[in-house]
Design an enzyme around this catalytic site. Structure first.
Site, PDB file in Angstrom:
ATOM      1  N   ARG A 187     -10.725 -14.575  44.058  1.00  0.00           N
ATOM      2  CA  ARG A 187     -10.064 -13.931  45.206  1.00  0.00           C
ATOM      3  C   ARG A 187     -10.654 -12.549  45.481  1.00  0.00           C
ATOM      4  NH1 ARG A 187      -5.232 -15.915  42.927  1.00  0.00           N
ATOM      5  NH2 ARG A 187      -4.217 -13.913  42.592  1.00  0.00           N
ATOM      6  N   ARG A 220       2.445 -16.396  37.826  1.00  0.00           N
ATOM      7  CA  ARG A 220       2.268 -17.322  38.945  1.00  0.00           C
ATOM      8  C   ARG A 220       1.090 -18.226  38.634  1.00  0.00           C
ATOM      9  NH1 ARG A 220       3.799 -14.928  44.001  1.00  0.00           N
ATOM     10  NH2 ARG A 220       5.107 -13.130  43.579  1.00  0.00           N
TER      11      ARG A 220
END
Ligand SMILES: [Zn+2]
Length: 214
Positions: free
Chosen positions: A167, A156
């Site tokens: 993140r 991805r």
């Protein structure tokens, strides 16, 4: 009545654990992420707002998460309780949530950062049909090729080492204060998320004192 909050970093299996738990004990699984996705797919006013935020590469903010959660909880469609996933997102929301609802426990799926990286960076997506793969479990029959359509398997776009590190850092920054608050009130059940998911589910049930045969 059983009311739980479930928390866990990306890759911890949080959604799948919440779904299994909810299905086994007739609880309603309230996933803030799913509510947002539904709104986007059904082209609601809120969905349009969420779509604009995501198109700008930003995250849906805490107030919006609070609004949809409050709305969802106001439906009172649970008879036996709920598992809430994706909320609360900050201390203020956690405090408010504790005052408003009689929470039984906060399930915290604990996964070391190294394992998060290993799991998330093993994800692949078919460029042809969009099917999800994971090279740790659920490998394709032929390396790099989609079982369904023969398309190429690619990572991805946002699954790079750098993006993931950001993140993970953001997750800890946001989540630690919430976990500390819950832990002070002795609500938190820490569960090791490294074992296979059946083992993790059993551990959750034991720790919550739920009947194991459901
Ligand atoms: Zn494919």
């Amino acid at each position: 009545m059983r009311k739980y909050v479930i928390m866990g970093v990306q890759g911890s299996g949080k959604s799948s654990q919440a779904q299994t738990l909810a299905a086994s004990y007739d609880l309603v699984h309230i996933s803030v992420g799913d509510i947002f996705r539904w709104q986007v797919q059904n082209h609601t006013k809120l969905g349009a707002q969420v779509r604009r935020i995501m198109a700008a590469g930003e995250l849906v903010d805490d107030d919006m998460a609070e609004a949809v959660t409050a709305q969802r909880l106001s439906e009172h469609d649970w008879n036996y309780g709920f598992v809430i996933d994706g909320f609360p997102r900050n201390r203020r929301q956690a405090e408010f949530f504790l005052e408003s609802y009689d929470i039984d426990a906060v399930i915290h799926l604990d996964l070391p950062d190294s394992e998060v990286r290993r799991r998330v960076l093993a994800r692949r997506l078919c460029a042809g049909c969009g099917m999800d793969y994971n090279l740790i479990e659920g490998r394709p029959a032929t390396e790099g090729v989609c079982d369904v359509c023969g398309g190429a398997l690619i990572p991805r776009e946002d699954d790079t080492e750098e993006a993931l590190a950001v993140r993970i850092r953001d997750y800890h920054e946001k989540t630690n204060p919430v976990l500390e608050l819950f832990a002070r009130k002795e609500y938190v059940v820490n569960v090791d998320a490294r074992p296979p998911k059946e083992v993790v589910q059993k551990e959750i049930r034991e720790r919550l004192g739920l009947p194991l045969d459901a």
